[in-house]
Design a protein around this motif. Sequence first.
Motif, PDB file in Angstrom:
ATOM      1  N   LEU A 161       0.830  -1.197   0.000  1.00 19.68           N
ATOM      2  CA  LEU A 161       0.000   0.000   0.000  1.00 19.68           C
ATOM      3  C   LEU A 161       0.874   1.261   0.000  1.00 19.68           C
ATOM      4  O   LEU A 161       0.570   2.239  -0.689  1.00 19.68           O
ATOM      5  CB  LEU A 161      -0.915  -0.010   1.229  1.00 19.68           C
ATOM      6  N   CYS A 162       1.964   1.218   0.766  1.00 23.24           N
ATOM      7  CA  CYS A 162       2.907   2.348   0.780  1.00 23.24           C
ATOM      8  C   CYS A 162       3.489   2.580  -0.611  1.00 23.24           C
ATOM      9  O   CYS A 162       3.587   3.718  -1.083  1.00 23.24           O
ATOM     10  CB  CYS A 162       4.049   2.080   1.756  1.00 23.24           C
ATOM     11  N   MET A 163       3.873   1.496  -1.269  1.00 23.43           N
ATOM     12  CA  MET A 163       4.512   1.602  -2.576  1.00 23.43           C
ATOM     13  C   MET A 163       3.553   2.163  -3.628  1.00 23.43           C
ATOM     14  O   MET A 163       3.895   3.081  -4.382  1.00 23.43           O
ATOM     15  CB  MET A 163       5.025   0.224  -3.003  1.00 23.43           C
ATOM     16  N   TYR A 164       2.332   1.646  -3.655  1.00 19.48           N
ATOM     17  CA  TYR A 164       1.382   2.124  -4.655  1.00 19.48           C
ATOM     18  C   TYR A 164       0.866   3.524  -4.312  1.00 19.48           C
ATOM     19  O   TYR A 164       0.527   4.301  -5.209  1.00 19.48           O
ATOM     20  CB  TYR A 164       0.224   1.134  -4.807  1.00 19.48           C
ATOM     21  N   GLY A 165       0.845   3.856  -3.024  1.00 21.93           N
ATOM     22  CA  GLY A 165       0.473   5.213  -2.622  1.00 21.93           C
ATOM     23  C   GLY A 165       1.504   6.229  -3.093  1.00 21.93           C
ATOM     24  O   GLY A 165       1.157   7.303  -3.612  1.00 21.93           O
ATOM     25  N   LEU A 166       2.793   5.919  -2.917  1.00 26.03           N
ATOM     26  CA  LEU A 166       3.863   6.794  -3.404  1.00 26.03           C
ATOM     27  C   LEU A 166       3.799   6.924  -4.925  1.00 26.03           C
ATOM     28  O   LEU A 166       3.963   8.022  -5.472  1.00 26.03           O
ATOM     29  CB  LEU A 166       5.226   6.231  -2.992  1.00 26.03           C
ATOM     30  N   ALA A 167       3.570   5.805  -5.603  1.00 27.84           N
ATOM     31  CA  ALA A 167       3.494   5.818  -7.061  1.00 27.84           C
ATOM     32  C   ALA A 167       2.348   6.708  -7.534  1.00 27.84           C
ATOM     33  O   ALA A 167       2.500   7.504  -8.472  1.00 27.84           O
ATOM     34  CB  ALA A 167       3.321   4.397  -7.596  1.00 27.84           C
ATOM     35  N   PHE A 168       1.188   6.594  -6.868  1.00 25.05           N
ATOM     36  CA  PHE A 168       0.022   7.403  -7.246  1.00 25.05           C
ATOM     37  C   PHE A 168       0.295   8.898  -7.042  1.00 25.05           C
ATOM     38  O   PHE A 168       0.010   9.725  -7.922  1.00 25.05           O
ATOM     39  CB  PHE A 168      -1.186   6.978  -6.418  1.00 25.05           C
ATOM     40  N   PHE A 169       0.865   9.249  -5.899  1.00 27.89           N
ATOM     41  CA  PHE A 169       1.166  10.642  -5.593  1.00 27.89           C
ATOM     42  C   PHE A 169       2.128  11.209  -6.644  1.00 27.89           C
ATOM     43  O   PHE A 169       1.955  12.326  -7.165  1.00 27.89           O
ATOM     44  CB  PHE A 169       1.781  10.736  -4.190  1.00 27.89           C
TER      45      PHE A 169
END
Length: 562
Positions: A161-169
């Motif tokens: 979730l952290c990884m995809y959250g950073l990617a989205f941002f």
Amino acid sequence: MNTLQIYDYLVFLIYFLIVAGYGYYVYRRKQVQSVSASHDYFLAEGSLTWWAIGTSLIASNISSEQFIAMSGNGFKMGLAIATYEWMAALTLIIVAVFFIPVYLKNKIYTMPQFLSQRYNGNVAMIMAVFWLLLYVIVNLTSILYLGALAINGISGIQLDLCMYGLAFFAIVIALGGMKVIGYTDVIQVVFLIFGGLVTTYLALNKVAELNGQTGMVEGFNYMFDQSGDHFHMILDRSNSNYPSLPGLTVLLGGMWIVNLNYWGCNQYITQRALGADLQTARSGILFAGFLKLLMPIIVVLPGIAAYVIHMKGGLQTEMLDADGILNPDKSYPVLLNLLPVGLKGLSFAALTAAVVASLAGKVNSISTIFTLDIFKKKINTEASEKQLVRVGKITVVVAMLVAAVIAPFLGIDKKGGFEFIQEYTGFVSPGIFAMFILGFFWKKTSSNAALFATIGGFVLSVIFKFLPQLMNLEFLSQYGFATLVEQKDKTMAFEIPFLDRMGFVFVLCVLMMVVISLWDEKRGIVSKGLEVDTKMFKVSNGFAVGTLIIVGLLVALYSIFW
């Protein structure tokens, strides 16, 4: 405690709203003032100020590999790792004086364009594909994965979730184009520096408390007294970290290739200055040089502080990985967990700002190279400006998703994030730098010579890497060019430190390029030189004064911490 409280989330939410809101504001207000919509999207041509260029350079450079991996190296080897930051300050001056004028004079906007204009389309296309693979598989993945690991360690949020959250941002920022990236980077750097300094202050204060005192100065003095071996910039051969930073090589050898290639021949970095005029570009790069001097305070000192705390009996379990092994890369996240509510949220925002800004800058460069150097030249030569921008945006999303999917499988956290990036980039840096530096300043350099540097440089790097398995390199140890290193099978062998390896490969590439170019000249093959006027290397008085200040500070720092 690896959780965030409500006030931490509130601070982070404020940061997110400020960056996203300002980015949207810039996106809505930007007007095409350049020759094309695509140049405005990819380069923000003519619209970035010197301070936006300078802060964007730092925001794109400082990321999880610095906050996490370089802090981990601070824990492991001490201040010596700061040489990457402090030598970069001097490198930026060289790039501003000699590299940027050549790019701007010849209207060069991408690195493959330089290779096509100076050599030929084959060299340019090979390197365009190679750069895309390097940026996605090595750089983008390591930034994303290390950043996610850090955020997971601080907040307890699931790693994926952290990884995809950073990617989205990062995608949200990158889709606005270089102008949005450039100006939001100003805010990102404010959070990065302010939050980073707060973390350093509180870390040093924790160290001071070990001696019954308080304050940053008291903490630094106690840290210096208790870990004097961690405050040497030049390591001797007896130091176990010598293979990573082999003595004077950091001043006279391979460190120059690392820095000059990264800051002068790297689309990811030079793109920030290529849309500006020469004076603005130089001022921005000089400003970045001053900011570089500050970075070790933010990313290295916390690692040394964690080392002292651990040495004095603290952080005994917190610094262990899942296998119960001491993991220096946990230094920064562990320190953040010691911060009080609210300030932890600020430092969390600073770390996120560093990761997101770097991701956005990197993926924009990936998009620029693919769209302008591959899609427009080979796939659809008649593409309209709107089509190019649309392809660029699609590339942003695809590249980020690919990086997020493959990052967990690369073992980035096993080797040590910072060395993972440096060593694997080092397989190609010597050849690329040789190709650029001769292409700039020696008109006889031929396309065949450049092709050798492209392929031969990589092959030579691989040979030097595996040379210890083919022969005994003990004879090089007397000159400081080989050290005993434990192999995967637990045996010991003499290896050439990767910085020295890069130096050897660079020299061989230059020699072979000279021989090939002279042979091509004899065969009547005409090389395409760039337009170079020595007058364009002249700098303003203000730039000269700034250069002297940076050089003076570097001499003082290396003299004090030799």
